[in-house]
Design a protein around this motif. Sequence first.
Motif, short mmCIF file in Angstrom:
data_model
loop_
_atom_site.label_atom_id
_atom_site.label_comp_id
_atom_site.label_asym_id
_atom_site.label_seq_id
_atom_site.Cartn_x
_atom_site.Cartn_y
_atom_site.Cartn_z
N THR A 1 0.75 -1.11 -0.08
CA THR A 1 0.02 0.03 -0.03
C THR A 1 0.69 1.19 0.01
N LYS B 1 -11.03 -5.44 9.80
CA LYS B 1 -11.36 -4.70 8.84
C LYS B 1 -12.04 -3.38 9.16
N VAL C 1 -8.23 0.91 3.73
CA VAL C 1 -6.84 0.43 3.78
C VAL C 1 -6.00 1.14 5.04
N GLU C 2 -5.23 0.40 5.61
CA GLU C 2 -4.25 1.06 6.74
C GLU C 2 -5.05 1.98 7.60
N TRP C 3 -6.06 1.72 8.18
CA TRP C 3 -6.92 2.54 8.97
C TRP C 3 -6.24 2.85 10.04
N SER D 1 -9.47 2.83 -1.74
CA SER D 1 -10.39 2.22 -0.58
C SER D 1 -9.95 2.82 0.82
N PHE D 2 -10.33 4.33 0.93
CA PHE D 2 -10.18 4.80 2.07
C PHE D 2 -10.92 6.16 2.26
#
Length: 438
Positions: free
Chosen positions: A52, A175, A196-198, A349-350
């Motif tokens: 990512t 998730k 992603v990578e929250w 996707s964030f």
Amino acid sequence: MRSFLFHLMVLAEITFAGVGCGSRRGSLPKDTDVLHANQERLTQVIIYDIFTPPVAARIYAYTSLASYEAIRFASPGAPSLTARMHGFAPMPLPDTGKAYDFTLAASRAFFTVARKVVFSVDSLADYEQGLMKQYQDALDPATYDRSVRFGDSVGQVVLARANADNYLQTRGKPKFLGSNEPGKWHPTPPDYLDGVEWCWNTMKTLVMDSASQFRPVPPPPFSLDSTSEFFKGVMDVYQTSRSLTEEQKTIALYWDDNSFTMQHAGHLMFGNKKITPGGHWMGITAIACRQSGADAVKTARAYALTATALFEGFISCWDEKYRSSVIRPVSVINEHIDHDWVPLLQTPSFPEYTSAHSTITGAAAVVLTRLFGDQFAFQDTSDLRYIGMQRHFASFLQAADETSISRLYGGIHYRLSVNRGAECGRRIGAFIVQRLYP
């Protein structure tokens, strides 16, 4: 096959010139060519492994810092960068009066770190072994061994810091699927992937005091009232997307830098790997170094400072993204305006606020401007091998501004988000320059 050909290119095509502090028995590549080739090899692995963008920036930061901390001794008085950062133990020092090849040491430090932070270690090992063999053949055994040991020792100090930066704690988290609350982010078409990578804001910063040090003002409240600031921003995206010029489409596609997109054609679906946003700006750094004739120490410093700006920029931006968790344009438009609307670019996707591209490129551009000047014109060929495109820029800040607005043209960000992201990025870059390059 590509790995083998690239390996040959690095070892056979770059210019040879004998340089260094130790006694050399044969020819070696120019020091700067070795540094550039090391970075290029790493970029290829990052693309292959599909890291990512935030993780890719982390990889660039630690490897580049290790390289610089080893090679800086080739230029008396070159300061340590990690000594001015958070969490690094003191770096080892070379023995006084002993011969070293600091480019060899820098390469060893670089790959000592890289081997631990990527997946495809075999590809790195093949390249590294070939490079080490060249140095082993060219240097006297004592200088070779001493340089390798020094590079290893620098790499281990950097790895110790990397192992304590909370990265491992961010793996395996539950998730993040967003919320159905009005105005909040939820997975977007076409693949509806989780966020992603929250928890990237829990990463320990290198230079910033905290992830929220450069927190932007809050986004406007969600509203479907046509007179509200939020809804006007949505309509701006929608209307802009329907009247894009060819130049605007080119700009959007040029700066897409989505490391992995899924392409759909009927029932057929396939993935497309590309350079990350950070990788693109590490490529711009290479261009600036080559074009300016930067020596090896300045080249290594440029890579290290740029990578630091990217790493800090992602931490700062992700802190805001998952705090405000703003809904993406495609979700609002599809649900309330035009069910069939599709943005030019695939929505990452964030959450939306603020724009990561705007933030990290703003930070990197400020750093590069300090290193190479505010009127540094260049032809950006960083993406040429990946998408067959190149563009010319009169300055790093012009390139960053175009990167930022490209996200509006691509239909994936609101104008306010790109502007505020760019503002935060420039503040981060200025802070890094003040701390590390006074």
